[in-house]
Design an enzyme around this catalytic site. Structure first.
Site, PDB file in Angstrom:
ATOM      1  N   ASN A   1     -10.064  -0.694  -0.644  1.00 51.22           N
ATOM      2  CA  ASN A   1      -8.607  -0.533  -0.633  1.00 51.22           C
ATOM      3  C   ASN A   1      -8.020  -1.166  -1.906  1.00 51.22           C
ATOM      4  O   ASN A   1      -8.012  -2.381  -2.049  1.00 51.22           O
ATOM      5  CB  ASN A   1      -8.047  -1.208   0.630  1.00 51.22           C
ATOM      6  CG  ASN A   1      -6.535  -1.084   0.740  1.00 51.22           C
ATOM      7  OD1 ASN A   1      -5.865  -0.646  -0.192  1.00 51.22           O
ATOM      8  ND2 ASN A   1      -6.007  -1.488   1.879  1.00 51.22           N
TER       9      ASN A   1
ATOM     10  N   HIS B   1      -3.751   7.049   2.035  1.00 52.67           N
ATOM     11  CA  HIS B   1      -4.070   5.702   1.546  1.00 52.67           C
ATOM     12  C   HIS B   1      -5.457   5.318   2.065  1.00 52.67           C
ATOM     13  O   HIS B   1      -5.784   5.574   3.226  1.00 52.67           O
ATOM     14  CB  HIS B   1      -3.005   4.729   2.057  1.00 52.67           C
ATOM     15  CG  HIS B   1      -3.348   3.307   1.824  1.00 52.67           C
ATOM     16  ND1 HIS B   1      -3.673   2.824   0.581  1.00 52.67           N
ATOM     17  CD2 HIS B   1      -3.440   2.240   2.677  1.00 52.67           C
ATOM     18  CE1 HIS B   1      -3.942   1.534   0.681  1.00 52.67           C
ATOM     19  NE2 HIS B   1      -3.817   1.163   1.939  1.00 52.67           N
TER      20      HIS B   1
ATOM     21  N   CYS C   1       0.819  -1.219   0.000  1.00 57.14           N
ATOM     22  CA  CYS C   1       0.000   0.000   0.000  1.00 57.14           C
ATOM     23  C   CYS C   1       0.857   1.275   0.000  1.00 57.14           C
ATOM     24  O   CYS C   1       0.336   2.362  -0.236  1.00 57.14           O
ATOM     25  CB  CYS C   1      -0.953  -0.010   1.184  1.00 57.14           C
ATOM     26  SG  CYS C   1      -2.103  -1.400   1.086  1.00 57.14           S
TER      27      CYS C   1
END
Ligand code: COA
Length: 335
Positions: free
Chosen positions: A291, A261, A121
Site C-alpha cells: 500500500n 486503492h 489513501c
C-alpha cells in the site's frame, strides 16, 4: 450530488508517470523483523514486497519528482506550460514548507503554483477532483496531480500490523481539457471524522506536538484498528462505486477495468464481489508494492497504461485515513 452546472469543458488524463525505489523489503525479510511469515502475509494481504526509499537525504519529494519527470519526458511536455502542481501526500518532506513547491521547482514548472493535499489513501481521488474542477472551469489548462508517499518514514518496523502493508512510491498524471470527449465523468467523494481514531499518526500535529513523551509512546508512527478499517473500506468503497454505477446508468459489462486503492487484496476482492464485478476486470499491483497510500491508483495507471485504450470506461475507488473515501468514473482519453 452530481454537478448539474458543468461547463462544456471536460477534464481528461492525458499522460501518466510513475516511480518506485529499487530497494524492497520482502515477506522473508519481514520474518526476521517481526513475528510473521510469508504464507500469512500472502494469504491475508496479497502482498509479497514493498519498495523502500532508504537513501539518506531523500524524502517524498524525490519520489514525486521522479514520477513527474518520467511523465514529462515520456510525452515531451514542456514543464513551463504547467499551471498547477498538486502533490497528494501524508508524508511530506516537512510539515512546513509543503512538498509541492519543491517538486514544481525541481521539474522546472516555473509558471506553476503548487500545493499539498492531505487525504491519505483517497489523496489521488481528491486531487483529481480539484484538478478536474480547475480544468472544467476553464481557469487552468495543465494540472499535474501527483500521489506520493514514503510510508517507510512513518511505519514502525516492530509493528506487524502495519509493517507488512505499506511501501513507498509515486504516480503522476497530467490533467488537461479533453480534445475528444473522453475524460473525468463523475465522482462520489465522502469523509467522516468520527473514524479518525481508527487510522492515524497521533503526534507531530498541533494537538500532540513532538515531545519526549510522544516519542516514548511511539505516536509518530502510523497505527490502526485493522479489522474496523478493513470492514469500513469494503463497505464504503463498494457503496461509493454502486452510487457511481447507478447514477451513470452503467452496467458491470460496460466497465472495462476497476482501479481500486491497493490496501489489501482481500479488501479489493470483497469490494469487487459486493458490486458483482468480474475479478478479471480489477487491476492490481499490490503484490509488488504493498500500500503506497496516495500513489496506488496513479501507479496502477502507470503499470497498466499499455492496456488502457481510448474510450475505456474505468472506475476508481479508494478508502483511507480521515476517514476519507470515494469512487470516480472516467473514460480513458488516449492510446
Ligand atoms: N503475521 C502473522 N500473524 C498475524 C499477523 C501477522 N502480521 N497479524 C495478525 N496475525 C494473527 C493474529 O494474531 C491472529 O491469530 P489468532 O487467530 O491465533 O488469534 C490472526 O493472525 C488473525 O488476526 P487479525 O488481526 O484478525 O488479522 P486480519 O485478518 O484482520 O489481518 C490486517 C490484519 C491488518 C492485515 C487486516 O486487518 C487489514 O488489512 N486491515 C486493513 C488495514 C488497511 O488496509 N489499512 C490502510 C487502509 S487505507
Amino acid at each position: 450530488m452530481k454537478s448539474n452546472n458543468k461547463t462544456h469543458i471536460k477534464a481528461a488524463i492525458t499522460a501518466v508517470g510513475g516511480y518506485v525505489p529499487e530497494n524492497f523489503i520482502s515477506n522473508k525479510d519481514l520474518e526476521k523483523m517481526v513475528d510473521t511469515n510469508d504464507d500469512w502475509i500472502t494469504a491475508r494481504t496479497g502482498i509479497k514486497k514493498r519498495r523502500i526509499l532508504n537513501e539518506k537525504g531523500k524524502g517524498t519529494s524525490y519520489l514525486a519528482i521522479n514520477a513527474a519527470n518520467n511523465l514529462l519526458s515520456k510525452k515531451k511536455i514542456d514543464p513551463e506550460t504547467i499551471d498547477l502542481v498538486i502533490v497528494s501526500t501524508i508524508t511530506p518532506d516537512f510539515h512546513c514548507a509543503s512538498t509541492a513547491p519543491t517538486v514544481a521547482s525541481a521539474i522546472n514548472a516555473k509558471n506553476a503554483y503548487a500545493f499539498d493535499l492531505s487525504a491519505a489513501c483517497s489523496g489521488f481521488l481528491f486531487g483529481m477532483s480539484s484538478a478536474s474542477s480547475y480544468i472544467e472551469s476553464g481557469r487552468y489548462k495543465k494540472v499535474l496531480v501527483i500521489g506520493a508517499d514514503m510510508m517507510s518514514s512513518i511505519v514502525d518496523y516492530n509493528d506487524r500490523s502495519t509493517s507488512i502493508l505499506f511501501g513507498d512510491g509515486a504516480g503522476a498524471v497530467l490533467v488537461e481539457p479533453s480534445k475528444n470527449g473522453y475524460g473525468w465523468e463523475d465522482e462520489y467523494l465522502r469523509s467522516d471524522g468520527i473514524g479518525a481514531e481508527w487510522l492515524k499518526v497521533k503526534s507531530g500535529g498541533s494537538l500532540f506536538p513532538v515531545s519526549s513523551q510522544t516519542l516514548k509512546n511511539k505516536w509518530h508512527f502510523i497505527t490502526q484498528d485493522g479489522k474496523t478499517v478493513f470492514k469500513s473500506a469494503v463497505s464504503e468503497m463498494a457503496n461509493a462505486t454502486e452510487q457511481i454505477i447507478i447514477r451513470n446508468k452503467l452496467d458491470s459489462d460496460d466497465i472495462k477495468y476497476m482501479l481500486p486503492h491497493q490496501a489489501n487484496k482481500r479488501i479489493i476482492d470483497a469490494t469487487a464481489e459486493k458490486i458483482n464485478l468480474d475479478k478479471k476486470k480489477v487491476l492490481m499491483n499490490i503484490e509488488e508494492y504493498g500500500n503506497t497510500t496516495a500513489a496506488t491508483i496513479p501507479l496502477l495507471m502507470y503499470d497498466y497504461e499499455d492496456k488502457l485504450k481510448k474510450g475505456d470506461k474505468l472506475i476508481l475507488a479508494a478508502f483511507g485515513a480521515g476517514l476519507t473515501w470515494g469512487a470516480a468514473y472516467l473514460t480513458w482519453a488516449y492510446n
